[in-house]
Design a protein around this motif. Structure first.
Motif, mmCIF file in Angstrom:
data_model
loop_
_atom_site.group_PDB
_atom_site.id
_atom_site.type_symbol
_atom_site.label_atom_id
_atom_site.label_comp_id
_atom_site.label_asym_id
_atom_site.label_seq_id
_atom_site.Cartn_x
_atom_site.Cartn_y
_atom_site.Cartn_z
ATOM 1 N N GLY A 99 0.792 -1.218 0.000
ATOM 2 C CA GLY A 99 0.000 0.000 0.000
ATOM 3 C C GLY A 99 0.825 1.269 0.000
ATOM 4 N N GLY A 100 2.154 1.140 0.186
ATOM 5 C CA GLY A 100 3.028 2.304 0.144
ATOM 6 C C GLY A 100 2.809 3.270 1.283
ATOM 7 N N LYS A 101 3.172 4.514 1.079
ATOM 8 C CA LYS A 101 3.131 5.509 2.148
ATOM 9 C C LYS A 101 1.716 5.748 2.663
ATOM 10 C CE LYS A 101 5.544 9.738 3.427
ATOM 11 N NZ LYS A 101 6.429 9.004 4.342
ATOM 12 N N ALA A 102 0.729 5.598 1.781
ATOM 13 C CA ALA A 102 -0.660 5.806 2.196
ATOM 14 C C ALA A 102 -1.114 4.782 3.225
ATOM 15 C CB ALA A 102 -1.583 5.748 0.979
ATOM 16 N N ALA A 103 -0.376 3.675 3.331
ATOM 17 C CA ALA A 103 -0.781 2.604 4.246
ATOM 18 C C ALA A 103 -0.120 2.704 5.609
ATOM 19 C CB ALA A 103 -0.454 1.248 3.625
#
Length: 386
Positions: free
Chosen positions: A289-293
């Motif tokens: 999910g990358g930084k948003a996660a």
């Protein structure tokens, strides 16, 4: 400065508990990491009964308890209320758990016999025996917790234990009705299983996903339980059970628990080793999910200060992939049901109506009863040797 790992990052977001009873493993992470709670179940107790370090202990314990059990003048009437093998098993479980109390910062947890899960009196009596055995070895009530299967009768036993000052955790939990019943029992914690326990022996039933927080079929139920507790805290001002999410297959699933806002995770030793081996780059997060996660730091109060669900996960509040429901739960209606009345009749009916929860609960209890029976055979073998 040493790079942080996935394990370090996850600990910033929630408490990491160890779902394993091996003292050497806990010591191997000290002093850098002191796990919060140590959880267990009949399966892990059964494994530890085979550990070489406990070979003499089980013989000595069997001899000691047998003498107490047969002593007509003994004042330990609570111990003598139970079958001999149960009395030995319970003391042995407590001794193995107590060995690790100084290696963790929180509580050690043991589970009442799953074969008693639908018997209020028997579950209560076994929890009382655990409490007495912990007191016997000097483990205070703020350092242990009793795991209680989330059935109607057993959670009524949990409610009684809570009024007595013995903390409980609702385990084998698979649905929202069970979670609300744990709140009504005033449990300290709950342990929802992220995966069906069958995945640990049969990977063909595992819903493997690249981004578990969004894609795993059980993520909506985890988020909806947390939302129900947030609402109940706001409406009543009463503390709600803390979510100790369990039954993960890999490191990615445990990181999803951080994003979802669980208060803790209880992890197998293999997943802990994997998390500890992975460097975490805050500038370019490698988590699904990358930084948003990225999860938020632990709040001061778990429900009063609980932030809104992030935009990635909000749609999951409106669905239930395990029942194909297309609407959000009716939290107000669910919270008005007295799930513990009449020995938990409403809860057991709700579980039966939730086919996913009913099936998974039955499988989990069957698995634990198999381990219970295996431990009974080991205790009886020790008895035969004295």
């Amino acid at each position: 400065m040493a790079p942080i790992t996935w394990l370090d990052k996850l600990e910033q977001e929630l408490d990491i508990d160890i779902d394993w009873m091996d003292s050497d493993f806990l010591r191997s992470y000290l002093p850098k990491i002191r796990f919060h709670d140590q959880t267990s179940n009949q399966g892990f107790v059964d494994v530890q009964l085979d550990h070489p370090s406990n070979a003499q202990l089980i013989i000595d314990t069997a001899r000691e308890v047998k003498a107490e059990h047969e002593d007509a003048a003994s004042t330990n009437t609570l111990l003598k209320q139970h079958p001999l093998w149960v009395a030995i098993y319970t003391r042995m479980s407590v001794l193995m758990a107590a060995k690790n109390v100084d290696l963790i910062s929180g509580r050690t947890l043991l589970q009442t016999l799953p074969s008693l899960a639908y018997d209020y009196e028997a579950t209560l009596a076994h929890a009382h025996l655990y409490a007495a055995e912990f007191a016997r070895v000097g483990v205070s009530r703020d350092r242990f917790c009793i795991k209680i299967p989330s059935t109607g009768p057993a959670l009524n036993a949990a409610k009684t234990l809570q009024t007595e000052g013995i903390q409980t955790l609702g385990t084998a939990l698979f649905g929202l009705a069970q979670a609300i019943a744990c709140s009504q029992a005033r449990c300290l914690s709950i342990s929802p299983y992220y995966n069906d326990v069958r995945v640990h022996t049969d990977r063909s039933v595992w819903p493997e996903t690249k981004d578990p927080a969004v894609e795993h079929p059980n993520s909506p139920r985890i988020l909806q339980i947390l939302e129900a507790y947030r609402r109940l805290y706001k409406e009543t001002g009463q503390d709600q059970p803390l979510m100790k999410n369990a039954s993960f297959v890999n490191a990615e699933e445990s990181m999803a628990a951080g994003e979802m806002g669980c208060q803790s995770v209880t992890l197998f030793h293999g997943i802990i080793e994997d998390l500890a081996s992975r460097p975490y780059d805050p500038e370019s997060p490698t988590r699904p999910g990358g930084k948003a996660a990225e999860g938020r730091p632990k709040p001061e109060h778990h429900y009063r200060d609980r932030p809104d669900v992030n935009d990635r996960l909000k749609p999951l509040l409106e669905v239930d992939h395990l029942s194909k429901a297309s609407a959000a739960p009716d939290y107000d209606a669910l919270s008005k049901v007295d799930y513990l009345a009449d020995n938990g009749k409403a809860l057991d009916a709700a579980i039966k109506a939730d086919t996913a929860a009913a099936d998974r609960l039955d499988v989990a209890l069957t698995l634990f009863i198999t381990a219970e029976n295996s431990s009974r055979a080991k205790v009886e073998k020790a008895l035969a040797a004295i």
